[in-house]
Design a protein around this motif. Sequence first.
Motif, PDB file in Angstrom:
ATOM      1  N   CYS A 188       0.865  -1.184   0.000  1.00 20.67           N
ATOM      2  CA  CYS A 188       0.000   0.000   0.000  1.00 20.67           C
ATOM      3  C   CYS A 188       0.898   1.229   0.000  1.00 20.67           C
ATOM      4  O   CYS A 188       1.352   1.687   1.050  1.00 20.67           O
ATOM      5  CB  CYS A 188      -0.934   0.015   1.203  1.00 20.67           C
ATOM      6  SG  CYS A 188      -2.123   1.378   1.140  1.00 20.67           S
ATOM      7  N   SER A 189       1.128   1.782  -1.182  1.00 20.15           N
ATOM      8  CA  SER A 189       2.071   2.892  -1.314  1.00 20.15           C
ATOM      9  C   SER A 189       1.422   4.265  -1.217  1.00 20.15           C
ATOM     10  O   SER A 189       2.108   5.243  -0.933  1.00 20.15           O
ATOM     11  CB  SER A 189       2.806   2.787  -2.666  1.00 20.15           C
ATOM     12  OG  SER A 189       3.650   1.662  -2.692  1.00 20.15           O
ATOM     13  N   GLU A 190       0.118   4.332  -1.458  1.00 13.80           N
ATOM     14  CA  GLU A 190      -0.479   5.650  -1.660  1.00 13.80           C
ATOM     15  C   GLU A 190      -1.680   5.894  -0.744  1.00 13.80           C
ATOM     16  O   GLU A 190      -2.387   4.949  -0.374  1.00 13.80           O
ATOM     17  CB  GLU A 190      -0.930   5.802  -3.111  1.00 13.80           C
ATOM     18  CG  GLU A 190       0.177   5.612  -4.137  1.00 13.80           C
ATOM     19  CD  GLU A 190       1.283   6.653  -4.036  1.00 13.80           C
ATOM     20  OE1 GLU A 190       1.016   7.753  -3.505  1.00 13.80           O
ATOM     21  OE2 GLU A 190       2.410   6.356  -4.473  1.00 13.80           O
ATOM     22  N   PRO A 191      -1.935   7.163  -0.411  1.00 16.58           N
ATOM     23  CA  PRO A 191      -3.193   7.515   0.255  1.00 16.58           C
ATOM     24  C   PRO A 191      -4.356   7.319  -0.709  1.00 16.58           C
ATOM     25  O   PRO A 191      -4.148   6.995  -1.880  1.00 16.58           O
ATOM     26  CB  PRO A 191      -2.990   9.001   0.597  1.00 16.58           C
ATOM     27  CG  PRO A 191      -1.996   9.492  -0.397  1.00 16.58           C
ATOM     28  CD  PRO A 191      -1.089   8.331  -0.681  1.00 16.58           C
ATOM     29  N   PRO A 192      -5.590   7.499  -0.260  1.00 17.90           N
ATOM     30  CA  PRO A 192      -6.731   7.312  -1.171  1.00 17.90           C
ATOM     31  C   PRO A 192      -6.613   8.209  -2.400  1.00 17.90           C
ATOM     32  O   PRO A 192      -6.314   9.402  -2.292  1.00 17.90           O
ATOM     33  CB  PRO A 192      -7.932   7.715  -0.315  1.00 17.90           C
ATOM     34  CG  PRO A 192      -7.473   7.537   1.093  1.00 17.90           C
ATOM     35  CD  PRO A 192      -6.020   7.854   1.102  1.00 17.90           C
ATOM     36  N   THR A 193      -6.829   7.626  -3.571  1.00 14.65           N
ATOM     37  CA  THR A 193      -6.740   8.366  -4.824  1.00 14.65           C
ATOM     38  C   THR A 193      -8.043   8.205  -5.606  1.00 14.65           C
ATOM     39  O   THR A 193      -8.754   7.205  -5.440  1.00 14.65           O
ATOM     40  CB  THR A 193      -5.563   7.864  -5.679  1.00 14.65           C
ATOM     41  OG1 THR A 193      -5.710   6.448  -5.899  1.00 14.65           O
ATOM     42  CG2 THR A 193      -4.237   8.111  -4.972  1.00 14.65           C
ATOM     43  N   PRO A 194      -8.398   9.181  -6.460  1.00 12.73           N
ATOM     44  CA  PRO A 194      -9.648   9.091  -7.223  1.00 12.73           C
ATOM     45  C   PRO A 194      -9.703   7.878  -8.144  1.00 12.73           C
ATOM     46  O   PRO A 194     -10.771   7.316  -8.386  1.00 12.73           O
ATOM     47  CB  PRO A 194      -9.675  10.406  -8.020  1.00 12.73           C
ATOM     48  CG  PRO A 194      -8.756  11.326  -7.288  1.00 12.73           C
ATOM     49  CD  PRO A 194      -7.693  10.458  -6.698  1.00 12.73           C
ATOM     50  N   SER A 195      -8.559   7.481  -8.690  1.00 13.29           N
ATOM     51  CA  SER A 195      -8.491   6.295  -9.537  1.00 13.29           C
ATOM     52  C   SER A 195      -7.294   5.461  -9.104  1.00 13.29           C
ATOM     53  O   SER A 195      -6.356   5.968  -8.467  1.00 13.29           O
ATOM     54  CB  SER A 195      -8.368   6.682 -11.014  1.00 13.29           C
ATOM     55  OG  SER A 195      -7.222   7.490 -11.230  1.00 13.29           O
ATOM     56  N   ALA A 196      -7.303   4.189  -9.449  1.00 12.30           N
ATOM     57  CA  ALA A 196      -6.256   3.278  -8.980  1.00 12.30           C
ATOM     58  C   ALA A 196      -4.895   3.721  -9.491  1.00 12.30           C
ATOM     59  O   ALA A 196      -4.740   4.079 -10.656  1.00 12.30           O
ATOM     60  CB  ALA A 196      -6.558   1.862  -9.463  1.00 12.30           C
ATOM     61  N   PRO A 197      -3.881   3.704  -8.636  1.00 14.31           N
ATOM     62  CA  PRO A 197      -2.517   4.000  -9.099  1.00 14.31           C
ATOM     63  C   PRO A 197      -2.067   2.967 -10.125  1.00 14.31           C
ATOM     64  O   PRO A 197      -2.684   1.904 -10.277  1.00 14.31           O
ATOM     65  CB  PRO A 197      -1.680   3.916  -7.822  1.00 14.31           C
ATOM     66  CG  PRO A 197      -2.650   4.044  -6.698  1.00 14.31           C
ATOM     67  CD  PRO A 197      -3.931   3.458  -7.202  1.00 14.31           C
ATOM     68  N   ARG A 198      -0.948   3.253 -10.783  1.00 16.44           N
ATOM     69  CA  ARG A 198      -0.502   2.394 -11.883  1.00 16.44           C
ATOM     70  C   ARG A 198       0.090   1.075 -11.397  1.00 16.44           C
ATOM     71  O   ARG A 198      -0.179   0.028 -11.956  1.00 16.44           O
ATOM     72  CB  ARG A 198       0.535   3.147 -12.730  1.00 16.44           C
ATOM     73  CG  ARG A 198       1.111   2.312 -13.873  1.00 16.44           C
ATOM     74  CD  ARG A 198       1.982   3.149 -14.776  1.00 16.44           C
ATOM     75  NE  ARG A 198       2.658   2.332 -15.775  1.00 16.44           N
ATOM     76  CZ  ARG A 198       3.894   1.866 -15.636  1.00 16.44           C
ATOM     77  NH1 ARG A 198       4.573   2.151 -14.532  1.00 16.44           N
ATOM     78  NH2 ARG A 198       4.449   1.133 -16.565  1.00 16.44           N
ATOM     79  N   ASN A 199       0.914   1.091 -10.387  1.00 14.01           N
ATOM     80  CA  ASN A 199       1.690  -0.091 -10.011  1.00 14.01           C
ATOM     81  C   ASN A 199       1.518  -0.561  -8.573  1.00 14.01           C
ATOM     82  O   ASN A 199       1.991  -1.637  -8.231  1.00 14.01           O
ATOM     83  CB  ASN A 199       3.185   0.165 -10.242  1.00 14.01           C
ATOM     84  CG  ASN A 199       3.639  -0.254 -11.618  1.00 14.01           C
ATOM     85  OD1 ASN A 199       3.123  -1.193 -12.200  1.00 14.01           O
ATOM     86  ND2 ASN A 199       4.626   0.460 -12.146  1.00 14.01           N
ATOM     87  N   HIS A 200       0.876   0.246  -7.733  1.00 12.49           N
ATOM     88  CA  HIS A 200       0.806  -0.065  -6.309  1.00 12.49           C
ATOM     89  C   HIS A 200      -0.566   0.277  -5.760  1.00 12.49           C
ATOM     90  O   HIS A 200      -1.248   1.166  -6.265  1.00 12.49           O
ATOM     91  CB  HIS A 200       1.878   0.704  -5.533  1.00 12.49           C
ATOM     92  CG  HIS A 200       3.271   0.388  -5.957  1.00 12.49           C
ATOM     93  ND1 HIS A 200       3.954  -0.708  -5.511  1.00 12.49           N
ATOM     94  CD2 HIS A 200       4.102   1.027  -6.827  1.00 12.49           C
ATOM     95  CE1 HIS A 200       5.150  -0.743  -6.066  1.00 12.49           C
ATOM     96  NE2 HIS A 200       5.270   0.296  -6.871  1.00 12.49           N
ATOM     97  N   ASN A 201      -0.951  -0.411  -4.698  1.00 15.92           N
ATOM     98  CA  ASN A 201      -2.231  -0.145  -4.065  1.00 15.92           C
ATOM     99  C   ASN A 201      -2.257   1.218  -3.386  1.00 15.92           C
ATOM    100  O   ASN A 201      -1.233   1.707  -2.903  1.00 15.92           O
ATOM    101  CB  ASN A 201      -2.519  -1.203  -2.994  1.00 15.92           C
ATOM    102  CG  ASN A 201      -2.828  -2.555  -3.581  1.00 15.92           C
ATOM    103  OD1 ASN A 201      -3.392  -2.663  -4.660  1.00 15.92           O
ATOM    104  ND2 ASN A 201      -2.450  -3.602  -2.859  1.00 15.92           N
ATOM    105  N   ASP A 202      -3.442   1.804  -3.346  1.00 16.47           N
ATOM    106  CA  ASP A 202      -3.697   2.916  -2.445  1.00 16.47           C
ATOM    107  C   ASP A 202      -4.549   2.384  -1.290  1.00 16.47           C
ATOM    108  O   ASP A 202      -4.863   1.185  -1.230  1.00 16.47           O
ATOM    109  CB  ASP A 202      -4.366   4.083  -3.168  1.00 16.47           C
ATOM    110  CG  ASP A 202      -5.782   3.773  -3.641  1.00 16.47           C
ATOM    111  OD1 ASP A 202      -6.206   2.583  -3.577  1.00 16.47           O
ATOM    112  OD2 ASP A 202      -6.487   4.697  -4.062  1.00 16.47           O
TER     113      ASP A 202
END
Length: 254
Positions: A188-202
């Motif tokens: 889980c690399s990212e905080p909540p994002t509007p759309s899914a990140p490219r390579n890692h979970n949010d």
Amino acid sequence: MLDINILGSGNAGQVPVWGCHCVACERARLDTSFQRGPCSLEIRTELGVTLIDAGVTNLAERYDFDDIQRIILTHFHMDHVQGLFHLRWSERPEKIPVFRPDDEKGADDLYKHPGVLDFQPPFVPFQTMEFKDFSITPLPLLHSKITLGYLIERQGICVAYLTDTVGLPDSTQRFLSNKTLDYLILDCSEPPTPSAPRNHNDINLALWTYNTLEPKQMILTHISHRLDCWLMEHADTLPSNMHIAKDGMHIVSI
């Protein structure tokens, strides 16, 4: 004996990020317990140490040659294999077996000049390998390189280690849905994002996986400074059995 520990909990940039002055990076500079090295796992048994990934660059200082029983790679991105480039130059006659996904390119010249690294035939997804001290099942993940997660089992304990990935392939999700997961260690690399990140979970994808697989305990890893900034204000909104990995964190001991 089976001890599982987080060796590194960060993404490729690690924490603190060089030149960054966000609140998470500044905190990590002031308090080393918040620093994050390259994402990796250590498994200790009565037979020695198994490393899942080798992105930590000071492995030669952490372990004697005879400590390392085997190395298991999730994939060949540099932040997961860079520690191998130092280890391979040992002049010991013994070899260290390195298990891997089916990636013909590998990383740089590791295949061409492996030194003491004995690259094994590639894992076959979902085909369990029985070591003397535990069993491990490779699981396909969704990433920009061929990548495997792993299910580690011993004496009825099931630990899934799934990094790097953005969501899960249907086949892996179905496989894990039939398991009772004591621990799910998830990218889980990212905080909540509007759309899914490219390579890692949010966080959104991590919560979806949590609700789908229902592990007893879930640990988020491969964490960026962006997620750390978000967690500083929102960590209490996560489920009580969802934890944030830290370097050196002890997971399970049996």
